[in-house]
Design a protein around this motif. Structure first.
Motif, PDB file in Angstrom:
ATOM      1  N   GLU A 109       3.277  -7.546  -0.034  1.00 29.64           N
ATOM      2  CA  GLU A 109       3.995  -7.957   1.178  1.00 29.64           C
ATOM      3  C   GLU A 109       3.667  -9.383   1.613  1.00 29.64           C
ATOM      4  O   GLU A 109       4.595 -10.150   1.969  1.00 29.64           O
ATOM      5  CB  GLU A 109       3.715  -6.976   2.317  1.00 29.64           C
ATOM      6  CG  GLU A 109       4.349  -5.617   2.152  1.00 29.64           C
ATOM      7  CD  GLU A 109       3.578  -4.717   1.185  1.00 29.64           C
ATOM      8  OE1 GLU A 109       2.432  -5.068   0.823  1.00 29.64           O
ATOM      9  OE2 GLU A 109       4.130  -3.672   0.794  1.00 29.64           O
ATOM     10  N   ASP A 113       6.449 -12.232   2.333  1.00 29.16           N
ATOM     11  CA  ASP A 113       6.520 -12.826   3.675  1.00 29.16           C
ATOM     12  C   ASP A 113       6.297 -14.332   3.622  1.00 29.16           C
ATOM     13  O   ASP A 113       6.961 -15.103   4.336  1.00 29.16           O
ATOM     14  CB  ASP A 113       5.489 -12.177   4.600  1.00 29.16           C
ATOM     15  CG  ASP A 113       5.819 -10.725   4.914  1.00 29.16           C
ATOM     16  OD1 ASP A 113       6.977 -10.304   4.670  1.00 29.16           O
ATOM     17  OD2 ASP A 113       4.914  -9.997   5.387  1.00 29.16           O
ATOM     18  N   LEU A 156       0.125 -13.905   6.410  1.00 26.33           N
ATOM     19  CA  LEU A 156       0.621 -14.580   5.228  1.00 26.33           C
ATOM     20  C   LEU A 156      -0.492 -14.762   4.192  1.00 26.33           C
ATOM     21  O   LEU A 156      -1.629 -14.379   4.394  1.00 26.33           O
ATOM     22  CB  LEU A 156       1.249 -15.911   5.616  1.00 26.33           C
ATOM     23  CG  LEU A 156       2.458 -15.814   6.561  1.00 26.33           C
ATOM     24  CD1 LEU A 156       3.083 -17.183   6.758  1.00 26.33           C
ATOM     25  CD2 LEU A 156       3.496 -14.822   6.041  1.00 26.33           C
TER      26      LEU A 156
END
Length: 405
Positions: A109, A113, A156
């Motif tokens: 993820e 992102d 992030l």
């Protein structure tokens, strides 16, 4: 339809961490097939592969990989972005449902992102990147500083970690082209990318294993706990056959000759030779008695060790800018290096759906890209005894490695 997971590899050499990656990748995608796209004689960090691509293919097929294809020189000896573009495009052309890479992050993820974050702020990011490059930083350093400057959220990616950086480029290559192939990642375990120490842990970095093999008093038995038994056997057989492994110091006399005898105008035509570095190369080649000493002199804040090594590879192989930049920007073919029964069955299922021609012998394909591959293989052989070079080069024109199970 058989389900294939792709991996992007160098296997220099194949070790226990790679075996873990193959196993976990298969599990993550519930895959029938593991397909590896692997660099050839010269690698992304600008190094000669320790052993031939054929021996590395055999290592992979003996340790869980079902299908090995080559990442052409045109992509394998490039910065991370272009390396990733070529590798992911080949896995997509092979109809892999997903690809899986190791990372310090360990979950996919944050990669996705981060891609969307940077896409939405590309103008700001590129301006900051140019600013840091103009300050004399290398591209990787400027990239990390620009990203840090934007103060992204804690969710992030950490783009200071080497495997995260490369993994981000894989994800970016797939998402930016809207490929249906899905990115997956697993967390790297134990040894870090640059770790050189060989410890009690059975998973060591390829860098550490190579260092163990290339020291003056090294013995293949010294690294046996860090590699599958098949890798140890193949390494031992290779050394018996050729009496050496491949590493930069063996190519230093050839590289020095190329640099010193080439006119400045000739060096300027070599791929990645820019901004006057040809003068620096000539000055320090004359003053150096080893590749290590040469690299220590040439390296600057702007030109990283890796980038200079890639320049050296291109000088050694006489690879011109026009050769690397001409023609189709993407891969032009899928070159099969090795296969087992499962891999053969998979290719039979998908061969009519392939986006690129599949070749098993180089004689069946003409063009600039394949000629670069052949030349790279011939140059890779030049550290061997003269009586071994012809046989090594001839292997380039023979069928792929086949492992019957």
């Amino acid at each position: 339809m058989m389900n294939a997971i792709g991996v992007i590899v160098e296997y220099n050499p194949f070790h226990n961490g790679h075996a873990y990656h193959v196993r976990k990748s298969r599990e993550a995608a519930n895959a029938d097939i593991v397909a590896a796209v692997m660099s050839g004689p010269f690698l992304q960090r600008g190094e000669p592969a320790l052993i031939s691509k054929w021996a590395r293919t055999e290592m992979a097929l003996n340790a869980g990989v079902d299908l090995v294809v080559e990442l052409p020189y045109k992509f394998a000896t490039q910065k991370a972005e272009i390396f990733a573009e070529g590798a992911v495009a080949i896995l997509q052309a092979l109809r892999c449902k997903a690809f899986c890479f190791g990372s310090e992050q360990g979950s996919i993820e944050p990669f996705i992102d981060t891609y969307h974050f940077l896409e939405s702020k590309s103008d700001v990011f590129n301006e900051k990147l140019r600013l840091y490059m103009d300050m004399g930083n290398s591209f990787p350093k400027a990239n990390a500083l620009a990203f840090k400057d934007m103060s992204p959220s804690s969710g992030l990616l950490d783009l200071s970690q080497p495997n995260n950086i490369l993994g981000y480029q894989y994800v970016s290559a797939a998402l930016s082209r809207e490929y249906p192939i899905s990115p997956l990642t697993i967390k790297r375990t134990q040894a870090g990318y640059h770790d050189i120490a060989l410890t009690e842990n059975p998973i060591a970095s390829a860098t550490g294993i190579r260092k163990g093999l290339l020291t003056e008093k090294s013995n293949i038995a010294d690294i046996e706990k860090y590699v599958p038994a098949s890798t140890k056997e193949i390494l031992a057989h290779y050394f018996i056959q050729y009496r050496t492994f491949h590493y930069w110091e063996l190519y230093w006399p050839l590289l020095k000759y190329r640099i010193l005898t080439a006119a400045v105008s000739e060096l300027q035509k070599i791929y990645e030779v820019e901004e006057g570095i040809e003068y620096r190369l000539k000055e320090f080649a004359a003053a150096s008695t080893s590749f290590q000493g040469f690299m220590e002199r040439v390296k600057t804040k702007r030109y990283t060790w890796t980038r200079i090594q890639r320049i050296c590879v291109h000088i050694l192989t006489n690879t011109k800018k026009e050769e690397m930049c001409s023609g189709n920007s993407g891969p032009e073919y899928i070159r099969l290096l090795g296969i087992n029964n499962r891999g053969r069955s998979y290719l039979q299922h998908i061969k009519k759906k392939l986006d690129l021609p599949l070749i098993s012998k180089v004689g069946s394909l003409k063009g600039n890209s394949i000629e670069l591959d052949i030349r790279a293989g011939a140059v890779h052989s030049l550290c061997l005894r003269p009586e071994d070079q012809a046989g090594y080069t001839k292997r380039e024109f023979l069928p792929p490695v086949v492992i019957e199970e």
